[in-house]
Design an enzyme around this catalytic site. Structure first.
Site, PDB file in Angstrom:
ATOM      1  N   HIS A 231       9.932   7.433  -6.434  1.00  0.00           N
ATOM      2  CA  HIS A 231      10.531   8.722  -6.746  1.00  0.00           C
ATOM      3  C   HIS A 231      10.953   9.444  -5.473  1.00  0.00           C
ATOM      4  CE1 HIS A 231      10.231   9.039 -11.041  1.00  0.00           C
ATOM      5  NE2 HIS A 231       8.936   8.772 -11.055  1.00  0.00           N
ATOM      6  N   CYS A 287      15.834   8.661  -6.035  1.00  0.00           N
ATOM      7  CA  CYS A 287      16.738   9.774  -6.321  1.00  0.00           C
ATOM      8  C   CYS A 287      16.965  10.626  -5.078  1.00  0.00           C
ATOM      9  CB  CYS A 287      16.153  10.656  -7.419  1.00  0.00           C
ATOM     10  SG  CYS A 287      15.988   9.832  -9.011  1.00  0.00           S
TER      11      CYS A 287
END
EC number: 3.4.22.-
Length: 435
Positions: A231, A287
């Protein structure tokens, strides 16, 4: 499984840049310097899930975004205030995207199918040119020295926003490096959250320790490799070096207790200490990772350096003014216009500051899975969970190992184009030559 034993050019992306020394990879002179969190890590390579996936475009409709599901929780925990997706989009990085210029891949001189492999790199120091500190130079790595790799994959088992493919990314990438570019198993550190050894867990402390190990004692012509799958997110910029006002961050497995790792810190640990002629190749499959190493030179698919381009925000600003006018909100009109002018001025200043402070005499190249404003995706390809960016990176290189940096950027985007909206980015610590 197909192996590629080619003499790789270090300039322009004979990825990861090593002049592969035929049959014998270099000996390991120093191992993990802290000491090793993975004693005895010399087991046979893990199963290569890409063996059945070579040549297959992402066909599965099932994917999970690496970051979007955790967005609200991240900002509450890490920043003290929530920020939703629409707010994030309103401050997105607005560099010009020349991918959609109307040119097809055959018109693009940097398309991987259009020209041959890159020329060899210059052997002497190269001047930075406009925008860099005066008299500053950098040096390409011949990549004939030692090789070390740090690969991090975090699935966040049992946590909200659990991912599926990050550990597979690490296994696939480590196998690819070992079998195609001579990275010895004992010179790799793998941090994944499926391991029992506490020192091999991707905690914040272990990640920072391993980053220091990666660059420790690096010499000219060494080749270092960093890979992160997990992440990523953004946090308000505190030092004024980000055009969009936000620093990029990655999330260790224990981020709720220990916090995230900011791009400024990763740059300080892994980029700033490097000497001229040291290569660091970095891959971020996460991301909001477009500038995760804070490298100041970002390139388009045409090989053109992206200057700060606030045209998109200008359009958004004008729309805001028109909308306020339609509502009869004169105060809103003034506020919107002034806000845009402030962002435009700050963006230009941040870009100039970044080039002056974040350049490096070393040879640092980074590919990221998405722009700072985008999410990267967890995919299901050939029955295996994997990161779309990691899959496309290896697949593109299997098809053509001899590519320049910009050619490889185009190749990766081609692999992703049919199923995914994310647009991988190429950034460097130095300007790329016109070769």
């Amino acid at each position: 499984m197909q192996n590629h034993h080619h003499q790789q050019s270090s300039y322009g992306g004979g990825y990861p840049g090593q002049a592969y020394r035929e049959q014998h990879p270099p000996p390991n002179p120093y191992g993990y310097g802290q000491p090793s969190p993975q004693p005895g890590y010399g087991a046979p390579p893990p199963h290569n899930g890409y063996a059945t996936a070579v040549g297959i475009r992402p066909a599965a409709a099932t994917y999970w975004k690496r970051g979007v599901q955790w967005k609200t929780a991240w900002y509450v925990i890490a920043f003290g205030a929530g920020r939703n997706a629409s707010a994030l989009e309103s401050v997105k990085y607005a560099a010009a995207d020349t991918c959609n210029t109307g040119m097809n891949q055959y018109q693009n001189p940097y398309s991987h199918g259009h020209q041959g492999g890159p020329p060899p790199p210059p052997t002497d120091p190269v001047a930075f040119g406009h925008g860099a500190p005066q008299g500053y130079s950098f040096q390409y790595s011949r990549c004939t020295g030692k090789r070390k790799a740090l690969l991090i994959g975090i699935n966040y088992f049992g946590q909200k926003g659990q991912l599926r493919g990050c550990i597979n990314d690490v296994k696939n990438m480590s196998t690819y490096l070992n079998q195609n570019f001579g990275y010895a198993r004992e010179d790799m550190v793998l941090l994944t959250d499926d391991q029992q050894n506490p020192m091999s867990q991707p905690t914040k402390a272990n990640i920072l320790r391993a980053m220091h190990w990666l660059v420790k004692d690096a010499q000219p012509n060494d080749s270092l490799f960093f890979h992160y799958s997990g992440h990523g997110g953004q946090t308000p910029d505190l030092d004024g070096d980000e055009e969009d006002g936000y620093d990029e961050v990655i999330y260790p497995v224990d981020f709720r207790q220990a916090g995230h790792i900011v791009d400024d810190e990763m740059h300080r640990i892994m980029v700033r200490p490097l000497r001229p002629g040291v290569r660091l190749t970095a891959i971020f499959d996460s991301c909001h990772s477009g500038s995760a190493l804070d490298l100041p030179y970002i390139y388009s698919t045409q090989g053109i350096l992206k200057e700060p381009n606030l045209a998109k925000e200008a359009g958004q600003g004008l729309l805001g003014v028109v909308s306020a006018y339609a509502r009869g909100d004169m105060g809103g009109m003034v506020s919107t216009a002034v806000g845009f002018l402030k962002r435009a001025t700050k963006g230009d200043e941040a870009y100039t500051r970044s080039k002056q402070t974040k350049t490096s005499p070393a040879d640092v190249i980074m590919w990221s899975g998405s722009k700072d404003s985008q999410t990267s995706q967890d995919a299901q390809i050939a029955g295996q969970a994997t990161g779309a960016m990691s899959w496309a990176f290896i697949t593109a290189l299997r098809k053509n190992p001899q590519q320049s940096y910009v050619q490889l950027l185009n190749s990766i985007r081609d692999e992703l184009a049919t199923k995914y909206s994310q647009k991988p980015q190429l950034s460097c610590s130095h300007p790329l030559g016109k070769h």
